[in-house]
Design a protein around this motif. Structure first.
Motif, PDB file in Angstrom:
ATOM      1  N   LYS A 359      40.454  12.115   7.506  1.00 27.22           N
ATOM      2  CA  LYS A 359      41.464  11.249   7.786  1.00 27.22           C
ATOM      3  C   LYS A 359      41.585  10.379   9.381  1.00 27.22           C
ATOM      4  O   LYS A 359      41.830   9.171   9.109  1.00 27.22           O
ATOM      5  CB  LYS A 359      42.822  12.067   8.057  1.00 27.22           C
ATOM      6  CG  LYS A 359      43.295  12.964   6.830  1.00 27.22           C
ATOM      7  CD  LYS A 359      44.506  13.821   7.117  1.00 27.22           C
ATOM      8  CE  LYS A 359      44.514  14.860   8.199  1.00 27.22           C
ATOM      9  NZ  LYS A 359      43.379  15.855   8.033  1.00 27.22           N
ATOM     10  N   THR A 360      41.111  10.941  10.248  1.00 33.04           N
ATOM     11  CA  THR A 360      41.037  10.341  11.374  1.00 33.04           C
ATOM     12  C   THR A 360      39.985   9.384  11.415  1.00 33.04           C
ATOM     13  O   THR A 360      40.188   8.012  11.691  1.00 33.04           O
ATOM     14  CB  THR A 360      40.979  11.291  12.753  1.00 33.04           C
ATOM     15  OG1 THR A 360      42.087  12.370  12.689  1.00 33.04           O
ATOM     16  CG2 THR A 360      40.742  10.840  13.937  1.00 33.04           C
ATOM     17  N   ASP A 373      46.908   8.535  12.485  1.00 33.90           N
ATOM     18  CA  ASP A 373      45.540   9.260  11.871  1.00 33.90           C
ATOM     19  C   ASP A 373      45.986  10.690  11.083  1.00 33.90           C
ATOM     20  O   ASP A 373      45.369  11.138  10.472  1.00 33.90           O
ATOM     21  CB  ASP A 373      44.744   9.719  13.073  1.00 33.90           C
ATOM     22  CG  ASP A 373      45.125  10.721  13.690  1.00 33.90           C
ATOM     23  OD1 ASP A 373      46.346  10.813  14.279  1.00 33.90           O
ATOM     24  OD2 ASP A 373      44.124  11.675  14.397  1.00 33.90           O
ATOM     25  N   ASP A 374      47.319  11.170  11.152  1.00 33.72           N
ATOM     26  CA  ASP A 374      47.644  12.367  10.605  1.00 33.72           C
ATOM     27  C   ASP A 374      48.884  12.768   9.949  1.00 33.72           C
ATOM     28  O   ASP A 374      48.925  13.699   9.029  1.00 33.72           O
ATOM     29  CB  ASP A 374      47.292  13.356  11.929  1.00 33.72           C
ATOM     30  CG  ASP A 374      47.032  14.824  11.402  1.00 33.72           C
ATOM     31  OD1 ASP A 374      46.416  15.034  10.514  1.00 33.72           O
ATOM     32  OD2 ASP A 374      47.879  15.738  11.899  1.00 33.72           O
ATOM     33  N   TYR A 391      44.364  12.982  17.470  1.00 33.85           N
ATOM     34  CA  TYR A 391      43.750  14.008  17.760  1.00 33.85           C
ATOM     35  C   TYR A 391      42.161  13.908  16.953  1.00 33.85           C
ATOM     36  O   TYR A 391      42.418  14.414  15.705  1.00 33.85           O
ATOM     37  CB  TYR A 391      44.726  15.075  17.201  1.00 33.85           C
ATOM     38  CG  TYR A 391      44.373  16.371  17.885  1.00 33.85           C
ATOM     39  CD1 TYR A 391      43.765  16.589  18.961  1.00 33.85           C
ATOM     40  CD2 TYR A 391      44.721  17.476  17.174  1.00 33.85           C
ATOM     41  CE1 TYR A 391      43.382  17.881  19.392  1.00 33.85           C
ATOM     42  CE2 TYR A 391      44.527  19.115  17.671  1.00 33.85           C
ATOM     43  CZ  TYR A 391      43.950  19.094  18.780  1.00 33.85           C
ATOM     44  OH  TYR A 391      43.542  20.484  19.393  1.00 33.85           O
ATOM     45  N   ARG A 439      37.865  18.751  20.426  1.00 36.04           N
ATOM     46  CA  ARG A 439      38.847  17.744  20.000  1.00 36.04           C
ATOM     47  C   ARG A 439      39.065  16.672  21.158  1.00 36.04           C
ATOM     48  O   ARG A 439      38.937  17.035  22.304  1.00 36.04           O
ATOM     49  CB  ARG A 439      40.186  18.428  19.643  1.00 36.04           C
ATOM     50  CG  ARG A 439      40.299  19.210  18.498  1.00 36.04           C
ATOM     51  CD  ARG A 439      40.395  18.353  17.215  1.00 36.04           C
ATOM     52  NE  ARG A 439      40.632  19.251  16.058  1.00 36.04           N
ATOM     53  CZ  ARG A 439      41.157  18.671  14.933  1.00 36.04           C
ATOM     54  NH1 ARG A 439      41.576  17.641  15.047  1.00 36.04           N
ATOM     55  NH2 ARG A 439      41.073  19.487  13.802  1.00 36.04           N
TER      56      ARG A 439
HETATM   57 MN    MN Z   1      42.512  14.453  12.460  1.00 28.69          MN
END
Ligand code: MN
Ligand code: ADP
Ligand code: PEP
Ligand code: CA
Length: 655
Positions: A359-360, A373-374, A391, A439
């Motif tokens: 996704k990111t 992004d989420d 993130y 992260r």
């Molecule tokens: Mn993500």
């Protein structure tokens, strides 16, 4: 200076005659002298007062009415948030770092309403009532860096300027320790039981954990308070307050939530939701419903969340996401566990997927505007990001493959659990010594083409990401609406087994709505809303495998990110919508015959497997796992259209 001129010989040694030199001493008069007589004075010149992030409240301001009143209201509101439910008043709160406070601070002490029948009738003075709790309110990243470095072991500035931190014993979420208060309302409304992420707790137990967190936080010298927003849709914006014990947590949420302007902060008022994050302080295992020392508790009626026994910062952002998964559908707005971006022509794409599916990575696309992004919302007006930051996973991050994420890791960014070289502080992104789940949390504007405000029109493409470690799903397939719903409800991805003893079996994970850990209602509620919106807006569904090809994990290899990007480009451009397709066996997926920039032979996975029998066997195995998983949904109607329900059931693997 001409020393020799002033020397007289005495016993063979040169004698320095200082008197005569006076006029000739070298003065560096090139700079204007500093306007201070003492070091304290000098230091006081360095820093000038500002609003609203000045940590120390100016006592002089009291005479200027409204400004001071606002400040007092803010502190009263924070004291009320931190109030014990069994004592008369909130703690004595004062703004600013105790280390920097010379004078006796002016204390704000909010009385609060009796909310609980066990409240004592009159106040007994307690030790906690005698002490001050210092509030570090909406500090800036620079201030939080200093706090973290001074007070939190494991905080370092990396060579690119990010703040490296350690999240302690937990380096990922603890879904089994999540609890949701089951009361008269939620017992009816929410999804409980098998498969549901909502593990019940009662109101009384919540209050016990809340009291534990509040008492712990108030026992500290100082606590961090963030007042921020969720959701870029102005009509459905939420005010959240995060109370935490660590500067790391405060900076993380500063980056992840929407940051208020000074004016918005001044008029913030009472929050709509509050998180009490006690971090490392555990829950009491003798407490009812507790099965470990970690507890993440959501109380929808009280609009509160309590975190005990974990410092993993992702709990806060995903806890708020659960809240949105409750509040938004009640307003006919669909909450989505997806990334989102927009092309130059305003075409919006959603990227659904479980953790680590892309996704990111894929929503961060240099040729498109990043909306988020989420976590997003899809209302009648289009999409909006819930958050103010991203993130990103950083394991094996490379400048070449992901330049935008790489460049976002700079001053202000929180880097969790990464390993760096001790001297230059260069991060080694390949190092998994602390965890594989390293992260980076950064504000969305650190991505150069972020779309701010983070809103966009209705999605045109809905991309379902699955990281298939079995290596049998095609790199891309076009889905009809029923197939989109089938795969959305299934929420498939695969986890790879521990890498220690050579090749092990990948394990299939099915997580309804590609985020079962965060949904609050039954999956079919979200699915019905998605179907309705996609149908109404004419959006196309796609299934993209970002996982393995040419064999399962261990023998095949991960599909090249460069290839996935070309596939995604072809979806965005419309090239794929009008391509020629072939239907696969078992899953009945439509796969394109060719895509610009992608070798055609990889588009049908059977071509990439050296052993065709092994391919067929693995394909059937995955098909059975899908079937087994879907059994629990066969008795549920999806929306009001019973034809659609039938079609969805038929859209699964056929063999
Ligand atoms: Mn993500
Ligand atoms: N073909 C691919 N497509 C997408 N991501 C890939 C691919 N190959 C490797 N990756 C890696 O997989 C990870 C995806 O993680 P991320 O984008 O953070 O997932 P999510 O945001 O869904 O949790 C990244 O580390 C990325 O570099
Ligand atoms: C932070 C998380 O989300 P993601 O991996 O999808 O970014 C998580 O699932 O804990
Ligand atoms: Ca996730």
């Amino acid at each position: 200076m001409a020393l020799n001129n002033g020397m007289a010989m005495n016993n063979g040694l040169a004698k320095i005659e200082t008197q005569k030199l006076k006029e000739e001493i070298c003065h560096d008069d090139s700079a204007v002298p500093v306007k201070a007589h003492t070091l304290d004075e000098l230091h006081s010149l360095q820093v000038k007062k500002s609003n609203p992030n000045t940590p120390i409240i100016d006592l002089q301001q009291t005479i200027f009415g409204s400004e001071a009143d606002k400040n007092k209201q803010q502190l009263e509101s924070i004291s009320a948030s931190l109030a014990s439910l069994t004592r008369e008043t909130g703690p004595k709160v004062v703004r600013g770092d105790p280390a920097k406070q010379a004078e006796t601070p002016k204390v704000v002490h909010a009385s609060h309403q009796h909310q609980h029948q066990h409240t004592p009738q009159f106040s007994n003075i307690t030790d906690s009532a005698l002490k001050f709790t210092h509030i570090l309110y909406n500090l800036s990243p620079a201030e939080l860096y200093e706090q973290a470095i001074q007070n939190e072991k494991g905080s370092f500035i990396t060579s690119s300027g990010a703040l490296a931190t350690l999240s302690g014993a937990k380096t990922g979420r603890s879904p089994r320790d999540k609890r949701v208060v089951k009361d008269d309302t939620t017992s009816e409304e929410l999804w409980w039981g098998k498969g549901s992420p909502n593990i019940e707790m009662d109101e009384q137990t919540f209050l016990i954990n809340r009291e534990r967190a509040v008492d712990y936080l108030c026992s500290l010298e100082k606590v961090y308070v963030n007042d921020q927003f969720l959701n870029w849709d102005p009509m459905n914006k939420l005010k959240v307050r995060i109370v935490s014990a660590r500067a790391y947590h405060s900076l993380f949420m500063h980056n992840m939530c929407i940051r208020p302007t000074p004016e918005e902060l001044e008029n913030f008022g009472t929050p709509d939701f509050t998180i009490y994050n006690a971090g490392k302080f555990p829950c009491n295992r003798y407490t009812h419903y507790m099965t470990s020392s970690t507890s993440i508790d959501i109380n929808l009626a009280r609009k509160e969340m309590v975190i005990l026994g974990t410092q993993y910062a992702g709990e806060m952002k995903k806890g708020l996401f659960s809240l949105m998964h409750y509040l938004m559908p009640k307003r006919q707005i669909l909450s989505l566990h997806s990334g989102c971006n927009m092309g130059k022509d305003g075409d919006v794409a959603l990227f659904f997927g479980l953790s680590g599916t892309g996704k990111t990575t894929l929503s961060t696309d240099h040729n498109r505007y990043l909306i988020g992004d989420d976590e997003h919302c899809w209302s009648d007006h289009g999409v909006s990001n819930i958050e103010g930051g991203c993130y990103a996973k950083c394991i094996d991050l490379s400048r070449e493959k992901e330049p935008d994420i790489w460049n976002a890791i700079k001053f202000g960014t929180v880097l969790e659990n990464v390993v760096f070289e001790e001297h230059i502080r260069e991060v080694d992104y390949t190092d998994k010594s602390v965890t594989e789940n390293t992260r980076a949390a950064y504000p969305i504007e650190y991505i150069p083409n972020a779309k701010i405000p983070c809103v966009g029109p209705h999605p045109k493409n809905v991309i379902l990401l699955a990281c298939d470690a079995f290596g049998v799903l095609p790199p891309v397939s076009k889905l009809n609406l029923a197939q989109t719903m089938y795969h959305f409800i299934s929420g498939y991805t695969a986890l790879v087994a521990g890498t220690e003893d050579g090749i092990k079996e990948p394990t299939a994970t099915f997580s309804a709505c590609f985020g079962a850990a965060f949904i609050m209602f039954h999956p079919t509620k979200y699915a019905a809303m998605l179907a309705e919106k996609m149908q109404k807006q004419g959006a196309t569904g796609w299934l993209v495998n970002t996982g393995w090809s040419g064999g399962s994990y261990g023998s095949g290899s991960r599909i090249k990110l460069a290839h996935t990007r070309k596939i995604i480009d072809a979806i965005h451009s419309g090239e794929l919508l009008n391509a020629n397709y072939t239907k696969t066996e078992v899953f009945g997926l439509e796969i394109p015959n060719e895509i610009k920039g992608v070798p055609s032979e990889i588009l049908d996975p059977v071509n990439t497997w050296p052993n065709k029998d092994a391919y067929k066997e693995t394909l059937l195995k995955l098909g059975r796992l899908f079937r087994k998983n879907f059994e629990v949904f066969t008795n549920h109607k999806i929306g009001t259209d019973s034809n659609l329900t039938e079609e969805i059931l038929a859209a699964g693997p056929n063999f």
